[in-house]
Design an enzyme around this catalytic site. Structure first.
Site, short mmCIF file in Angstrom:
data_model
loop_
_atom_site.label_atom_id
_atom_site.label_comp_id
_atom_site.label_asym_id
_atom_site.label_seq_id
_atom_site.Cartn_x
_atom_site.Cartn_y
_atom_site.Cartn_z
N ASP A 96 0.74 -1.17 -0.11
CA ASP A 96 -0.08 0.15 0.18
C ASP A 96 0.77 1.33 0.10
O ASP A 96 0.32 2.52 0.32
CB ASP A 96 -0.86 0.03 1.11
CG ASP A 96 -0.05 -0.25 2.46
OD1 ASP A 96 0.86 0.10 2.54
OD2 ASP A 96 -0.73 -0.64 3.55
N GLU A 118 -0.83 -9.03 -1.08
CA GLU A 118 -1.26 -8.20 0.32
C GLU A 118 -2.41 -7.27 -0.20
O GLU A 118 -2.57 -6.27 0.15
CB GLU A 118 -0.34 -7.60 0.69
CG GLU A 118 -0.37 -7.31 2.46
CD GLU A 118 0.44 -6.45 3.38
OE1 GLU A 118 0.49 -5.32 3.05
OE2 GLU A 118 1.25 -7.21 3.74
N GLU A 132 -1.77 5.24 2.93
CA GLU A 132 -2.09 3.63 2.45
C GLU A 132 -3.27 3.29 2.26
O GLU A 132 -3.73 2.54 1.42
CB GLU A 132 -1.35 2.88 3.65
CG GLU A 132 0.14 2.85 3.71
CD GLU A 132 0.65 4.24 4.62
OE1 GLU A 132 -0.32 4.91 5.23
OE2 GLU A 132 1.71 4.77 4.54
N HIS A 209 6.44 4.79 12.93
CA HIS A 209 6.76 5.68 11.89
C HIS A 209 5.68 6.25 11.09
O HIS A 209 5.68 6.90 10.27
CB HIS A 209 7.66 4.85 10.70
CG HIS A 209 6.82 3.70 9.90
ND1 HIS A 209 6.14 4.06 8.97
CD2 HIS A 209 6.63 2.41 10.25
CE1 HIS A 209 5.57 2.97 8.38
NE2 HIS A 209 5.97 1.83 9.32
N ARG A 211 2.65 8.02 9.34
CA ARG A 211 2.37 9.66 9.13
C ARG A 211 1.38 10.19 9.89
O ARG A 211 1.61 11.32 10.58
CB ARG A 211 2.18 9.74 7.77
CG ARG A 211 3.29 10.05 6.90
CD ARG A 211 2.79 10.26 5.15
NE ARG A 211 3.75 10.95 4.46
CZ ARG A 211 4.87 10.47 4.13
NH1 ARG A 211 5.12 9.05 4.25
NH2 ARG A 211 5.72 10.95 3.23
N HIS A 242 13.02 4.67 12.92
CA HIS A 242 13.16 4.76 11.22
C HIS A 242 13.93 6.15 11.05
O HIS A 242 14.23 7.01 11.78
CB HIS A 242 11.72 5.15 11.18
CG HIS A 242 11.27 5.09 9.66
ND1 HIS A 242 11.43 6.27 8.98
CD2 HIS A 242 10.51 4.19 9.07
CE1 HIS A 242 10.92 5.92 7.70
NE2 HIS A 242 10.20 4.68 7.74
C1 UD1 Z 1 7.03 4.42 3.57
C2 UD1 Z 1 5.47 4.10 3.13
C3 UD1 Z 1 4.80 3.57 4.41
C4 UD1 Z 1 5.45 2.34 4.79
C5 UD1 Z 1 6.71 2.82 5.25
C6 UD1 Z 1 7.70 1.71 5.64
C7 UD1 Z 1 4.42 5.78 1.54
C8 UD1 Z 1 3.57 7.11 1.39
N1 UD1 Z 1 4.79 5.54 2.82
O1 UD1 Z 1 6.52 5.62 4.71
O2 UD1 Z 1 3.24 2.92 3.69
O3 UD1 Z 1 4.76 1.83 5.92
O4 UD1 Z 1 7.62 3.45 4.19
O5 UD1 Z 1 8.89 2.07 6.46
O6 UD1 Z 1 4.51 5.20 0.58
N2 UD1 Z 1 14.39 7.85 4.88
C9 UD1 Z 1 15.69 7.58 4.72
N3 UD1 Z 1 16.20 6.68 4.23
C10 UD1 Z 1 15.53 5.52 3.79
C11 UD1 Z 1 14.10 5.61 4.08
C12 UD1 Z 1 13.27 6.79 4.56
O7 UD1 Z 1 16.54 8.60 4.92
O8 UD1 Z 1 15.95 4.52 3.57
C13 UD1 Z 1 13.76 9.07 5.47
C14 UD1 Z 1 13.85 10.04 4.26
O9 UD1 Z 1 13.81 11.53 4.90
C15 UD1 Z 1 12.42 10.24 3.79
C16 UD1 Z 1 11.59 9.72 5.09
O10 UD1 Z 1 12.30 8.66 5.68
O11 UD1 Z 1 11.91 11.51 3.14
C17 UD1 Z 1 10.23 9.37 4.71
O12 UD1 Z 1 10.37 8.33 3.71
P1 UD1 Z 1 9.03 7.86 2.93
O13 UD1 Z 1 9.36 6.79 1.84
O14 UD1 Z 1 8.34 9.15 2.21
O15 UD1 Z 1 7.85 7.51 3.80
P2 UD1 Z 1 7.76 6.48 5.15
O16 UD1 Z 1 7.49 7.28 6.13
O17 UD1 Z 1 9.00 5.80 5.01
N1 UDP Z 2 12.04 -4.06 10.32
C1 UDP Z 2 13.65 -4.16 10.18
N2 UDP Z 2 14.38 -3.54 10.83
C2 UDP Z 2 14.01 -2.64 11.63
C3 UDP Z 2 12.56 -2.55 11.98
C4 UDP Z 2 11.68 -3.23 11.20
O1 UDP Z 2 14.02 -5.04 9.09
O2 UDP Z 2 15.03 -1.99 12.25
C5 UDP Z 2 11.16 -4.95 9.53
C6 UDP Z 2 10.29 -5.52 10.43
O3 UDP Z 2 10.53 -7.01 10.69
C7 UDP Z 2 9.08 -5.74 9.18
C8 UDP Z 2 9.39 -4.45 8.51
O4 UDP Z 2 10.66 -4.33 8.66
O5 UDP Z 2 8.95 -6.80 8.47
C9 UDP Z 2 8.19 -3.51 8.73
O6 UDP Z 2 8.68 -2.26 8.17
P1 UDP Z 2 7.83 -0.79 8.49
O7 UDP Z 2 7.34 -1.04 9.87
O8 UDP Z 2 9.02 0.01 8.07
O9 UDP Z 2 6.79 -0.68 7.38
P2 UDP Z 2 5.20 -1.30 7.68
O10 UDP Z 2 5.15 -2.62 7.87
O11 UDP Z 2 4.55 -0.33 8.85
O12 UDP Z 2 4.49 -0.78 6.53
#
Ligand code: UD1
Ligand code: UDP
Length: 393
Positions: A96, A118, A132, A209, A211, A242
């Site tokens: 999602d 999923e 999502e 994490h 939003r 995160h």
């Molecule tokens: C995204 C997904 C969310 C998912 C989550 C898993 C969307 C809108 N959101 O949220 O559904 O649950 O990923 O974790 O698609 N960042 C880094 N390095 C990384 C990853 C993230 O620096 O490897 C930081 C950056 O500042 C980035 C911010 O995290 O702008 C947010 O990342 P983003 O992918 O926009 O949204 P998530 O909150 O991670």
């Molecule tokens: N996870 C990981 N390292 C971490 C925290 C989480 O590998 O430090 C894994 C966790 O086991 C799960 C996935 O990341 O499988 C979940 O990711 P996240 O919570 O970022 O996203 P969501 O599932 O909420 O979309």
């Protein structure tokens, strides 16, 4: 041979598509191609490592702090030439995220069938989780094959008038990924984390994490966790933070300087599964963790007001606690102090899968593409976890 392009962009997608990528590779009916959008960067690369997946394409869209619209625009623009060059028979998307909504749209515009892994999760509130819930509903409209983890997810889709012939219940591939990873017993490299795992006392594993929790709700969670760490000096709190700076800005300040709180960088999936196995209680707003923790018999307190994953709540291994500090403190304290309450929640149950979802996904894709027969749906029974077989090749 049918060409199938798998597209993913974030940590949870990478974990959940990995078993399917591997199962496609092992199946002579398919030629699998893999494209990472790079919506996440470090957190994505960490996962590709443990599953030994090297994407054929990296759209490299990551930019810190980018908007949702920037993510969608870049994915559509950079994916389109790949779709044109590869001409896949189908694309696979998972979950999602904004990568999923954008990649589905890009494929649909090129008349390429979309397979949604999923599928069918619903919170019932278009604004929560944001964005999502909307992303998954958009993808449902576009997909040709809906692979749902549970019967509940299937029912959700039927209620929305999706053709039952286009739905297969497969279980969630996260359980395949989890059982495989737990089985290979990855060493824990971070010193602070391995020290924590080797010391006495219960472990409270915390991740957040979402939003909709950014800002005040996340500060409240930070304060609640700080209060718990002060109340229970033998409690070891572990918080892999995160990388979103806004998460760190709100969640971490109340936790600074508390000796029994360890904040670390995101853990590579293999190390994270070790921590999860050792955890006493999981406090999280993560989607994936709501599925994984019950499979390992860990009580999960969910930092949200609603969930699209009600199965673990029905099974009694998860509870919604929201972000009110008093509720969080009461719920964690109850589990720490009342062995009967803890035992009731800590029974391993696996409503999300039996570790063989990827094979069912590949069978359903083969059927859709005319190279295989339809297989029966996955039906969870309380015996399902007895059949655990890590089947990743
Ligand atoms: C995204 C997904 C969310 C998912 C989550 C898993 C969307 C809108 N959101 O949220 O559904 O649950 O990923 O974790 O698609 N960042 C880094 N390095 C990384 C990853 C993230 O620096 O490897 C930081 C950056 O500042 C980035 C911010 O995290 O702008 C947010 O990342 P983003 O992918 O926009 O949204 P998530 O909150 O991670
Ligand atoms: N996870 C990981 N390292 C971490 C925290 C989480 O590998 O430090 C894994 C966790 O086991 C799960 C996935 O990341 O499988 C979940 O990711 P996240 O919570 O970022 O996203 P969501 O599932 O909420 O979309």
């Amino acid at each position: 041979m049918k060409k199938v392009l798998t597209i993913y962009g974030t940590r949870p997608e990478a974990i959940k598509v990995a078993p399917v990528i591997r199962a496609l590779e092992a199946d002579s009916r398919f030629h699998g191609v893999v494209a990472a959008t790079g919506q996440h960067r470090e957190m994505l690369d960490q996962v590709n490592g443990v599953f030994r997946i090297v994407p054929d394409y990296d759209l490299d869209i990551f930019s810190p702090g980018q908007t949702l619209n920037a993510i969608v625009a870049k994915v559509v623009n950079r994916l389109d030439p790949i779709l044109e060059r590869e001409q896949p028979d189908a694309v696979i998307v998972q979950g999602d995220t904004s990568t999923v909504a954008a990649a589905s749209l890009a494929a649909f515009y090129r008349h390429i069938p979309v397979v949604h892994l999923e599928a069918g999760l619903r919170s019932g509130d278009i604004h929560s989780p944001f964005p999502e819930e909307a992303n998954r509903r958009i993808t449902t409209q576009i997909a040709s094959l809906h692979l749902t983890p549970t019967q509940t997810n299937r029912t959700n889709l039927i209620r929305e008038h999706v053709d039952p012939k286009q739905i297969t219940v497969t279980g969630n591939t996260v359980i395949d990924a989890l059982l495989y990873t737990v089985g290979i017993h990855v060493p824990v490299r971070q010193k602070a984390v391995s020290r924590l795992l080797n010391s006495e006392g219960p472990i409270l594993l915390v991740t957040s994490h979402r939003r909709e929790n950014l800002g005040d709700p996340m500060s409240r969670v930070g304060r609640a966790v700080a209060a718990l760490a002060r109340r229970y000096r033998d409690l070891k709190v572990l918080l892999p933070a995160h990388l979103n700076p806004s998460v760190r800005q709100h969640l971490l300040p109340p936790l600074l300087g508390i000796p029994n709180v360890t904040v670390c960088e995101p853990l590579p999936y293999g190390e994270f599964t070790r921590v999860l196995q050792a955890a006493t209680i999981v406090l999280t707003d993560s989607g994936g963790l709501q599925e994984e923790a019950p499979a390992l018999g860990k009580p999960v307190l969910v930092l949200r007001d609603n969930t699209e994953r009600p199965e673990a709540i029905t099974a009694g291994t998860a509870r919604l606690v929201g972000t009110d500090p008093e509720t969080i403190i009461d719920q964690v304290s109850g589990l720490l102090e009342d062995p009967a309450q803890y035992a009731a929640m800590a029974k391993a149950t696996n409503p999300y899968g039996d570790g063989t979802a990827a094979i069912r996904c590949v069978a359903a894709i083969a059927h859709m593409l005319g190279v295989g027969i339809r297989q029966p749906d996955f039906i969870w029974t309380s015996d399902s976890q007895q059949q655990r077989q890590p089947v990743l090749v």
